[in-house]
Write a protein that holds these residues in place. Sequence first.
Motif, PDB file in Angstrom:
ATOM      1  N   LEU A  72      11.183   0.487  18.446  1.00 19.56           N
ATOM      2  CA  LEU A  72      11.308  -0.890  18.920  1.00 19.56           C
ATOM      3  C   LEU A  72      10.141  -1.267  19.833  1.00 19.56           C
ATOM      4  O   LEU A  72       9.690  -2.413  19.826  1.00 19.56           O
ATOM      5  CB  LEU A  72      12.640  -1.073  19.654  1.00 19.56           C
ATOM      6  N   LEU A  73       9.645  -0.295  20.619  1.00 20.14           N
ATOM      7  CA  LEU A  73       8.485  -0.568  21.455  1.00 20.14           C
ATOM      8  C   LEU A  73       7.260  -0.846  20.591  1.00 20.14           C
ATOM      9  O   LEU A  73       6.459  -1.742  20.891  1.00 20.14           O
ATOM     10  CB  LEU A  73       8.226   0.610  22.389  1.00 20.14           C
ATOM     11  N   LEU A  74       7.120  -0.111  19.496  1.00 16.81           N
ATOM     12  CA  LEU A  74       6.026  -0.377  18.561  1.00 16.81           C
ATOM     13  C   LEU A  74       6.128  -1.794  18.008  1.00 16.81           C
ATOM     14  O   LEU A  74       5.126  -2.508  17.880  1.00 16.81           O
ATOM     15  CB  LEU A  74       6.070   0.623  17.404  1.00 16.81           C
ATOM     16  N   LEU A  78       3.338  -4.985  18.323  1.00 15.15           N
ATOM     17  CA  LEU A  78       2.801  -5.723  17.190  1.00 15.15           C
ATOM     18  C   LEU A  78       3.170  -7.204  17.248  1.00 15.15           C
ATOM     19  O   LEU A  78       2.340  -8.078  17.011  1.00 15.15           O
ATOM     20  CB  LEU A  78       3.305  -5.101  15.886  1.00 15.15           C
ATOM     21  N   GLU A  79       4.435  -7.485  17.562  1.00 10.65           N
ATOM     22  CA  GLU A  79       4.894  -8.876  17.589  1.00 10.65           C
ATOM     23  C   GLU A  79       4.150  -9.698  18.634  1.00 10.65           C
ATOM     24  O   GLU A  79       3.829 -10.867  18.417  1.00 10.65           O
ATOM     25  CB  GLU A  79       6.396  -8.922  17.866  1.00 10.65           C
ATOM     26  N   ARG A  80       3.883  -9.069  19.779  1.00 12.09           N
ATOM     27  CA  ARG A  80       3.239  -9.806  20.870  1.00 12.09           C
ATOM     28  C   ARG A  80       1.713  -9.695  20.831  1.00 12.09           C
ATOM     29  O   ARG A  80       1.043 -10.185  21.730  1.00 12.09           O
ATOM     30  CB  ARG A  80       3.800  -9.301  22.210  1.00 12.09           C
ATOM     31  N   PRO A  85      -3.338  -3.577  15.241  1.00 10.06           N
ATOM     32  CA  PRO A  85      -2.458  -2.735  14.415  1.00 10.06           C
ATOM     33  C   PRO A  85      -2.992  -1.326  14.174  1.00 10.06           C
ATOM     34  O   PRO A  85      -2.226  -0.358  14.225  1.00 10.06           O
ATOM     35  CB  PRO A  85      -2.340  -3.526  13.111  1.00 10.06           C
ATOM     36  N   ALA A  86      -4.288  -1.181  13.929  1.00  5.11           N
ATOM     37  CA  ALA A  86      -4.838   0.154  13.665  1.00  5.11           C
ATOM     38  C   ALA A  86      -4.698   1.055  14.886  1.00  5.11           C
ATOM     39  O   ALA A  86      -4.394   2.254  14.765  1.00  5.11           O
ATOM     40  CB  ALA A  86      -6.304   0.045  13.253  1.00  5.11           C
ATOM     41  N   LEU A  87      -4.894   0.487  16.077  1.00  2.00           N
ATOM     42  CA  LEU A  87      -4.763   1.270  17.301  1.00  2.00           C
ATOM     43  C   LEU A  87      -3.300   1.644  17.545  1.00  2.00           C
ATOM     44  O   LEU A  87      -2.996   2.761  17.964  1.00  2.00           O
ATOM     45  CB  LEU A  87      -5.321   0.475  18.481  1.00  2.00           C
ATOM     46  N   LEU A 321       3.548  -2.146  10.186  1.00  2.00           N
ATOM     47  CA  LEU A 321       2.256  -2.777   9.973  1.00  2.00           C
ATOM     48  C   LEU A 321       2.288  -3.733   8.785  1.00  2.00           C
ATOM     49  O   LEU A 321       1.622  -4.765   8.773  1.00  2.00           O
ATOM     50  CB  LEU A 321       1.185  -1.708   9.760  1.00  2.00           C
ATOM     51  N   ARG A 322       3.089  -3.383   7.780  1.00  2.00           N
ATOM     52  CA  ARG A 322       3.194  -4.238   6.600  1.00  2.00           C
ATOM     53  C   ARG A 322       3.804  -5.583   6.962  1.00  2.00           C
ATOM     54  O   ARG A 322       3.423  -6.626   6.443  1.00  2.00           O
ATOM     55  CB  ARG A 322       4.053  -3.547   5.532  1.00  2.00           C
TER      56      ARG A 322
END
Length: 469
Positions: A72-74, A78-80, A85-87, A321-322
């Motif tokens: 969920l932290l991931l 991404l959302e914010r 994304p690669a990092l 990421l998708r």
Amino acid sequence: MSDDGASSRSRGVIEPGRPIQTHLARLLLALGRGRRTGVIRVVARPPAEPQTQLVVVDGRLVFAESPSDARLLLERLLERRLLEPALVEAIAERAARERSWSPLVRLSELVVTEGRLEPALAEGLLAEAVEERVLQVLRVLDGEWLYGDDPRARAVERFPVALERLVLTALAEDGIAALFERELERYGHLYPKLESGVSERTTSFGLTPGRFRTLRSLDGAHTLASILDASPLGRRAAAALIAGLTILERIRWSEASAASAPPKPSGAPATPQPEARTFARMATSIEHVERAGASPARRSTTPGERGERAAMSPDVIRELLRRGSASASGAQRAEPPSRLSAHELWERGKLHLASSRLALASTDFAEAHALEPADSRYELHLRFAEYLQQGDHEAREPIARRLLALAHTRARGESPDPFALHALGRLAFDAGDEEKAKRAFAAADRLAPGDVETVRYLRLLAARAKPKR
């Protein structure tokens, strides 16, 4: 943490047929009274999560995590759009390889050291995850828990939560509130009385004006049914509030109205009002809490490496990421104006600040400062919250200058303010002066040992000082 080293263990059940008497908060209250240090493992039925782990230090709930929280932290990163994304993928894969007592904490550390995310942002995400996990586990109404004393819990990252406020928030969710509304129906003829002292603690209970007005009617002279009918919150929300305060052992239930009690002769010994036996309190010792459950709980299994790694697996990362970056989370809702004192507003603002609700913290600090402009504590906290919110460097400069002046003033003298020293450390850290930051944070830690943010910055500075191999 494993079960090894736990010197005292207790088990219990959370029963859907007795949600008030067996709620998890009852265990937390008992641990608080006993100032216990250890770990609680909670398994809900049906299991939405393999297990939730809660950490208690000196009786206070300071950390919570389930296996899915790292994932969920991931998602939030991404959302914010806080990191590329690669990092995020590279950090997540490293966190999955490196075993830790807490995948969530390890991930947040890597986000700072490898992703160069601002520590305040990482801490805010972690505090947010802990609070959300506590809310979820307080909504468990059918499950089992296992508690074990464990002195190693003192070394855990600490993100203390306001238990009272979170219990009331958890029960206010509509589906949960409906259950407690039904649970209280049979007690409509009883007279609830709020025990003394609660009205003075509106900060820790997170009371809104509507809730506060409802509490005013808990005087022992009105039946529950009449209170629910008259509450500005509506019956369901009022029932959830009263159920929560009952769980927190803040309400005394009587079969007779306090207004109808005959006056006692002068000097006569006080006679306690009869209490409704259905809400008998749990005993204060943890040994008795174990026997308070209707039946011993089945031993819950501890999620092993497979469960922890699954939450961080490359397949999960690729799926995140998708999906791509979604819209940012909703803006914080403004709270209604309150009639709290400046001190109460300041205390509530500090709770918001600890959970990175910066807009709400600023509002409370600004109100406190307006009420008592001569008290520099309130302006110091206000400028610090404004400083954290301001992303534009030029706009941040005047705030930083005012914050620096206030912090210097309050850090001097015979009784230096540890928060002022923390603010000086943060300003130095952001300016790249790590030696000055280290001195300020160390001084703050000596005055207020164990402060989560101060300890976190000291750890980050120590990690940066280590020579790279």
